[in-house]
Design an enzyme around this catalytic site. Structure first.
Site, PDB file in Angstrom:
ATOM      1  N   LEU A 113       0.855  -1.178   0.000  1.00 17.20           N
ATOM      2  CA  LEU A 113       0.000   0.000   0.000  1.00 17.20           C
ATOM      3  C   LEU A 113       0.893   1.230   0.000  1.00 17.20           C
ATOM      4  O   LEU A 113       1.750   1.374   0.876  1.00 17.20           O
ATOM      5  CB  LEU A 113      -0.926  -0.003   1.221  1.00 17.20           C
ATOM      6  CG  LEU A 113      -1.761  -1.280   1.430  1.00 17.20           C
ATOM      7  CD1 LEU A 113      -2.620  -1.144   2.679  1.00 17.20           C
ATOM      8  CD2 LEU A 113      -2.608  -1.594   0.210  1.00 17.20           C
ATOM      9  N   CYS A 114       0.709   2.091  -0.978  1.00 22.11           N
ATOM     10  CA  CYS A 114       1.469   3.332  -1.091  1.00 22.11           C
ATOM     11  C   CYS A 114       2.979   3.045  -1.111  1.00 22.11           C
ATOM     12  O   CYS A 114       3.448   2.242  -1.926  1.00 22.11           O
ATOM     13  CB  CYS A 114       1.082   4.283   0.043  1.00 22.11           C
ATOM     14  SG  CYS A 114       1.654   5.989  -0.174  1.00 22.11           S
ATOM     15  N   THR A 115       3.738   3.637  -0.218  1.00 20.11           N
ATOM     16  CA  THR A 115       5.194   3.481  -0.236  1.00 20.11           C
ATOM     17  C   THR A 115       5.662   2.126   0.281  1.00 20.11           C
ATOM     18  O   THR A 115       6.865   1.851   0.303  1.00 20.11           O
ATOM     19  CB  THR A 115       5.854   4.598   0.594  1.00 20.11           C
ATOM     20  OG1 THR A 115       5.208   4.677   1.869  1.00 20.11           O
ATOM     21  CG2 THR A 115       5.745   5.929  -0.115  1.00 20.11           C
ATOM     22  N   GLY A 116       4.742   1.263   0.666  1.00 18.13           N
ATOM     23  CA  GLY A 116       5.111  -0.106   0.975  1.00 18.13           C
ATOM     24  C   GLY A 116       5.728  -0.802  -0.222  1.00 18.13           C
ATOM     25  O   GLY A 116       6.403  -1.828  -0.089  1.00 18.13           O
ATOM     26  N   THR A 133       3.159   3.356  -6.943  1.00 14.79           N
ATOM     27  CA  THR A 133       3.209   3.877  -5.586  1.00 14.79           C
ATOM     28  C   THR A 133       2.646   5.287  -5.651  1.00 14.79           C
ATOM     29  O   THR A 133       2.151   5.713  -6.701  1.00 14.79           O
ATOM     30  CB  THR A 133       4.652   3.858  -5.031  1.00 14.79           C
ATOM     31  OG1 THR A 133       4.627   4.227  -3.638  1.00 14.79           O
ATOM     32  CG2 THR A 133       5.557   4.816  -5.782  1.00 14.79           C
TER      33      THR A 133
END
Length: 327
Positions: A113-116, A133
């Site tokens: 999720l996102c910057t994961g 991202t």
């Protein structure tokens, strides 16, 4: 044993591990826990068992999260979720990278999720795959993962066993996408309604709109979208929608592109196809009957638009969905 993505079933996808290691952002973790940890009333066939996996207590924004299990437990999970990293310049812990790599090698479906996504990249899971991202960090992800195909213009990507989401709200869309894969469109839409949001958006939709407009309860689109959803079986046109919104078709188009990032007709077609998915999953209606019930008019039109948006013809979708056997 590594599972094949084409044969996902609820029994295969019953355990979701949320990884709580490193410096995390609280929104994405909370979103995943809310969606996977709270079954809707309609999910009579069972729901997910959510595990919080980490090396120990971790500060997530203003909160402290106590994991239930160590990172090694994620290796046996069916789906592994990597929430957003608070600082992409802070290297993720080696034990987190190893846990993600091991979980994927054992057959888990891994989603960031996102910057994961930077954790997935460090684990080598993005090599040769499409990824995304938050748009503000897409260039850096591409620089760090030159073998990945980073797309900054989509909400999420699905490579089967590796999925990535863009920032914030796109995390909701990806989580709903996973629910859709496992339980079907009707259950995913039920979860979306509980969250008081529209049904999940397709991954290819743009994540960034140049001139966003805040949609409040008084915005012209708020009541219009609900009105259209209740009339998808009718032959609506952009002119009909503009008349209902008491505006011109040109202004309606501007509002749709500003708020939703799509033209009114494209949004309408996607809603019709989403309704068709529900009918194909839950009923034995013929393609012709589904076309009539979704305002597509003819089976030929439904097949053309369905394949364009979903990627496969309606008959193939129904066979694949029922073979996979979601709840």
């Amino acid at each position: 044993m590594v599972r094949k993505d084409s044969t996902r079933t609820l029994s295969d996808m019953a355990t979701v591990a949320l990884l709580t290691a490193g410096h995390l952002l609280h929104f994405e973790l909370a979103v995943a826990y809310e969606i996977f940890g709270n079954p809707p009333r309609e999910a009579a066939g069972g729901w997910y068992d959510v595990l919080l996996c980490g090396p120990g207590p971790v500060r997530v924004g203003p909160f402290v999260v106590e994991p239930d299990h160590g990172l090694e437990r994620a290796v046996g999970a069916d789906t592994v979720i990597v929430p957003a990293c608070a600082d992409i310049d802070d290297p993720p812990p080696d034990e987190l990278i190893e846990a993600v790599r091991a979980a994927h090698a054992s057959g888990a479906r891994v989603a960031s999720l996102c910057t994961g996504a930077f954790v997935l990249g460090a684990a080598g899971l993005l090599d040769g795959r499409r990824a995304t991202t938050h748009w503000a960090h897409a260039a850096e992800l591409s620089a760090r993962c030159p073998r990945a195909v980073v797309d900054p213009d989509v909400l999420y990507t699905d490579n089967g066993s590796v999925l990535t989401a863009a920032g914030k709200a796109a995390a909701v869309d990806l989580c709903l996408h996973l629910v859709h894969l496992d339980h079907g469109a009707a259950i995913a839409n039920s979860v979306a309604r509980r969250l008081v949001m529209a049904p999940h958006r397709p991954g290819g939709q743009a994540q960034f709109v140049a001139t966003p407009v805040q949609v409040s309860g008084e915005h012209m689109l708020t009541s219009l979208l609900a009105w259209v959803q209740q009339r998808l079986d009718q032959p609506l046109t952009v002119t009909d929608m503009a008349r209902k919104a008491n505006t011109s078709p040109r202004n309606l188009g501007r509002q749709f592109r500003s708020v939703i990032g799509q033209s009114p007709i494209e949004w309408l077609l996607i809603q019709r196809v989403r309704r068709a998915q529900e009918l194909l999953e839950a009923t034995d209606k013929s393609v012709e009957a589904v076309a009539a019930a979704t305002g597509m008019g003819t089976a030929t039109t439904l097949r053309r638009q369905f394949k364009r948006i979903v990627g496969v013809p309606p008959d193939t979708y129904r066979r694949s969905f029922r073979a996979a056997g979601p709840a």
